[in-house]
Design a protein around this motif. Structure first.
Motif, PDB file in Angstrom:
ATOM      1  N   ALA A  30      30.809  28.602  15.827  1.00 44.21           N
ATOM      2  CA  ALA A  30      30.563  28.110  14.469  1.00 44.21           C
ATOM      3  C   ALA A  30      31.446  28.844  13.468  1.00 44.21           C
ATOM      4  CB  ALA A  30      29.089  28.282  14.105  1.00 44.21           C
ATOM      5  N   GLY A  31      31.670  30.134  13.700  1.00 40.35           N
ATOM      6  CA  GLY A  31      32.495  30.920  12.799  1.00 40.35           C
ATOM      7  C   GLY A  31      33.967  30.840  13.136  1.00 40.35           C
ATOM      8  N   ALA A  32      34.320  30.154  14.197  1.00 39.26           N
ATOM      9  CA  ALA A  32      35.700  29.993  14.652  1.00 39.26           C
ATOM     10  C   ALA A  32      36.404  31.334  14.801  1.00 39.26           C
ATOM     11  CB  ALA A  32      36.469  29.058  13.732  1.00 39.26           C
ATOM     12  N   SER A  33      35.659  32.360  15.207  1.00 35.12           N
ATOM     13  CA  SER A  33      36.301  33.652  15.427  1.00 35.12           C
ATOM     14  C   SER A  33      36.839  33.701  16.853  1.00 35.12           C
ATOM     15  CB  SER A  33      35.307  34.788  15.189  1.00 35.12           C
ATOM     16  OG  SER A  33      34.222  34.671  16.079  1.00 35.12           O
ATOM     17  N   LYS A  34      37.900  34.469  17.025  1.00 30.09           N
ATOM     18  CA  LYS A  34      38.529  34.566  18.338  1.00 30.09           C
ATOM     19  C   LYS A  34      37.789  35.596  19.185  1.00 30.09           C
ATOM     20  CE  LYS A  34      42.824  35.246  20.695  1.00 30.09           C
ATOM     21  NZ  LYS A  34      44.085  35.919  20.706  1.00 30.09           N
ATOM     22  N   VAL A  35      37.364  35.186  20.356  1.00 26.87           N
ATOM     23  CA  VAL A  35      36.628  36.056  21.260  1.00 26.87           C
ATOM     24  C   VAL A  35      37.624  36.747  22.190  1.00 26.87           C
ATOM     25  CG1 VAL A  35      34.880  36.096  23.088  1.00 26.87           C
ATOM     26  CG2 VAL A  35      34.656  34.504  21.189  1.00 26.87           C
ATOM     27  N   PRO A  36      37.522  38.085  22.338  1.00 24.53           N
ATOM     28  CA  PRO A  36      38.390  38.771  23.301  1.00 24.53           C
ATOM     29  C   PRO A  36      38.138  38.230  24.709  1.00 24.53           C
ATOM     30  CG  PRO A  36      37.228  40.338  21.901  1.00 24.53           C
ATOM     31  CD  PRO A  36      36.640  38.987  21.634  1.00 24.53           C
ATOM     32  N   VAL A  37      39.146  38.344  25.565  1.00 23.19           N
ATOM     33  CA  VAL A  37      39.045  37.814  26.920  1.00 23.19           C
ATOM     34  C   VAL A  37      39.345  38.891  27.958  1.00 23.19           C
ATOM     35  CG1 VAL A  37      39.624  35.448  26.247  1.00 23.19           C
ATOM     36  CG2 VAL A  37      41.443  37.030  26.870  1.00 23.19           C
ATOM     37  N   THR A  38      38.976  38.601  29.178  1.00 27.78           N
ATOM     38  CA  THR A  38      39.232  39.510  30.287  1.00 27.78           C
ATOM     39  C   THR A  38      40.715  39.523  30.640  1.00 27.78           C
ATOM     40  OG1 THR A  38      38.844  37.725  31.878  1.00 27.78           O
ATOM     41  CG2 THR A  38      36.957  39.128  31.329  1.00 27.78           C
ATOM     42  N   VAL A  39      41.100  40.550  31.379  1.00 30.40           N
ATOM     43  CA  VAL A  39      42.430  40.617  31.974  1.00 30.40           C
ATOM     44  C   VAL A  39      42.221  40.644  33.484  1.00 30.40           C
ATOM     45  CG1 VAL A  39      43.446  41.840  30.016  1.00 30.40           C
ATOM     46  CG2 VAL A  39      42.487  43.145  31.889  1.00 30.40           C
ATOM     47  N   GLU A  40      43.240  40.286  34.244  1.00 24.60           N
ATOM     48  CA  GLU A  40      43.083  40.310  35.695  1.00 24.60           C
ATOM     49  C   GLU A  40      42.806  41.734  36.148  1.00 24.60           C
ATOM     50  OE1 GLU A  40      45.471  39.348  39.773  1.00 24.60           O
ATOM     51  OE2 GLU A  40      45.696  37.962  38.085  1.00 24.60           O
ATOM     52  N   HIS A  41      41.814  41.868  37.007  1.00 22.30           N
ATOM     53  CA  HIS A  41      41.423  43.189  37.514  1.00 22.30           C
ATOM     54  C   HIS A  41      41.036  43.035  38.985  1.00 22.30           C
ATOM     55  CE1 HIS A  41      40.025  47.321  37.174  1.00 22.30           C
ATOM     56  NE2 HIS A  41      39.031  46.945  37.972  1.00 22.30           N
ATOM     57  N   SER A  42      41.869  43.562  39.865  1.00 17.42           N
ATOM     58  CA  SER A  42      41.622  43.453  41.309  1.00 17.42           C
ATOM     59  C   SER A  42      40.631  44.513  41.770  1.00 17.42           C
ATOM     60  CB  SER A  42      42.941  43.624  42.071  1.00 17.42           C
ATOM     61  OG  SER A  42      43.850  42.621  41.687  1.00 17.42           O
ATOM     62  N   PHE A  43      39.937  44.185  42.855  1.00 19.34           N
ATOM     63  CA  PHE A  43      38.991  45.140  43.440  1.00 19.34           C
ATOM     64  C   PHE A  43      38.724  44.790  44.899  1.00 19.34           C
ATOM     65  CE2 PHE A  43      36.507  41.676  41.801  1.00 19.34           C
ATOM     66  CZ  PHE A  43      35.379  41.569  42.596  1.00 19.34           C
ATOM     67  N   THR A  44      38.040  45.657  45.607  1.00 22.92           N
ATOM     68  CA  THR A  44      37.662  45.559  47.016  1.00 22.92           C
ATOM     69  C   THR A  44      38.875  45.660  47.940  1.00 22.92           C
ATOM     70  OG1 THR A  44      35.708  44.229  46.504  1.00 22.92           O
ATOM     71  CG2 THR A  44      36.400  44.257  48.790  1.00 22.92           C
ATOM     72  N   ARG A  45      39.209  46.887  48.268  1.00 27.21           N
ATOM     73  CA  ARG A  45      40.298  47.135  49.210  1.00 27.21           C
ATOM     74  C   ARG A  45      39.832  46.739  50.598  1.00 27.21           C
ATOM     75  NH1 ARG A  45      41.189  52.117  45.830  1.00 27.21           N
ATOM     76  NH2 ARG A  45      42.924  51.473  44.518  1.00 27.21           N
ATOM     77  N   CYS A  46      40.739  46.087  51.347  1.00 28.73           N
ATOM     78  CA  CYS A  46      40.259  45.469  52.581  1.00 28.73           C
ATOM     79  C   CYS A  46      41.030  45.833  53.852  1.00 28.73           C
ATOM     80  CB  CYS A  46      40.271  43.947  52.417  1.00 28.73           C
ATOM     81  SG  CYS A  46      41.920  43.261  52.246  1.00 28.73           S
ATOM     82  N   ASN A  47      42.101  46.602  53.795  1.00 30.91           N
ATOM     83  CA  ASN A  47      42.843  46.896  55.026  1.00 30.91           C
ATOM     84  C   ASN A  47      43.511  48.255  54.935  1.00 30.91           C
ATOM     85  OD1 ASN A  47      45.069  46.440  53.360  1.00 30.91           O
ATOM     86  ND2 ASN A  47      45.391  44.361  54.102  1.00 30.91           N
ATOM     87  N   SER A  48      44.279  48.586  55.973  1.00 32.27           N
ATOM     88  CA  SER A  48      44.920  49.902  56.019  1.00 32.27           C
ATOM     89  C   SER A  48      45.976  50.064  54.927  1.00 32.27           C
ATOM     90  CB  SER A  48      45.536  50.149  57.396  1.00 32.27           C
ATOM     91  OG  SER A  48      46.528  49.173  57.660  1.00 32.27           O
ATOM     92  N   GLU A  49      46.498  48.964  54.413  1.00 28.69           N
ATOM     93  CA  GLU A  49      47.459  49.037  53.309  1.00 28.69           C
ATOM     94  C   GLU A  49      46.760  49.116  51.958  1.00 28.69           C
ATOM     95  OE1 GLU A  49      49.126  45.557  54.712  1.00 28.69           O
ATOM     96  OE2 GLU A  49      49.825  46.681  56.450  1.00 28.69           O
ATOM     97  N   ARG A  50      45.434  49.095  51.979  1.00 26.29           N
ATOM     98  CA  ARG A  50      44.607  49.201  50.777  1.00 26.29           C
ATOM     99  C   ARG A  50      44.883  48.082  49.776  1.00 26.29           C
ATOM    100  NH1 ARG A  50      41.543  53.513  50.589  1.00 26.29           N
ATOM    101  NH2 ARG A  50      41.541  53.779  48.350  1.00 26.29           N
ATOM    102  N   GLN A  51      45.145  46.891  50.308  1.00 27.70           N
ATOM    103  CA  GLN A  51      45.325  45.727  49.448  1.00 27.70           C
ATOM    104  C   GLN A  51      43.969  45.322  48.887  1.00 27.70           C
ATOM    105  OE1 GLN A  51      47.247  43.359  52.583  1.00 27.70           O
ATOM    106  NE2 GLN A  51      48.889  42.997  51.084  1.00 27.70           N
ATOM    107  N   GLU A  52      43.987  44.845  47.654  1.00 25.11           N
ATOM    108  CA  GLU A  52      42.743  44.418  47.035  1.00 25.11           C
ATOM    109  C   GLU A  52      42.539  42.930  47.266  1.00 25.11           C
ATOM    110  OE1 GLU A  52      43.438  46.231  43.207  1.00 25.11           O
ATOM    111  OE2 GLU A  52      41.978  47.769  43.753  1.00 25.11           O
TER     112      GLU A  52
END
Length: 120
Positions: A30-52
């Motif tokens: 209603a106020g037409a204000s701009k809402v901040p947004v998320t940025v990409e954030h990786s998580f959960t490492r899954c292998n020996s190379e520690r890829q997320e």
């Protein structure tokens, strides 16, 4: 009987959070204000190379993201409270589920924080 009450409490809490989210979103729109947004954030490492393996997507309203994190934590809290009332230990499979839920909620909150810092 306890399972039903814990489940009902979780559902009621989730509905309250979502209702509050809708109310806040409507006020912001209603106020037409701009809402901040998320940025990409990786998580959960899954292998020996520690890829997320997983990531919070960028461009999600911080209000939506925080509402989801709140729901994840609320559901987890309800389950832990139910287990804490019993005499049984938390089985390892449940502990891993809880860890994954906390990891997801933390990633959302970290993404929101980074997104808010970018807008300042």
């Amino acid at each position: 009987m306890r399972v039903v009450r814990a489940s009902e409490n979780v559902q009621r809490t989730r509905k309250n959070v979502m209702d509050k989210h809708t109310e806040v979103t409507e006020k912001l729109n209603a106020g037409a204000s701009k809402v901040p947004v998320t940025v990409e954030h990786s998580f959960t490492r899954c292998n020996s190379e520690r890829q997320e393996l997983f990531a919070v997507c960028s461009g999600i309203s911080v209000i939506d993201a925080l509402s989801e994190a709140s729901c994840i934590l609320s559901e987890l809290k309800g389950q832990l409270e139910f287990m804490a009332m019993g005499r049984d230990a938390i089985p390892p499979v449940n502990a891993w589920s809880f860890f994954r839920a906390v990891d997801s909620a933390k990633a959302v909150i970290d993404s929101v924080q980074e997104g808010l810092e970018k807008t300042q």
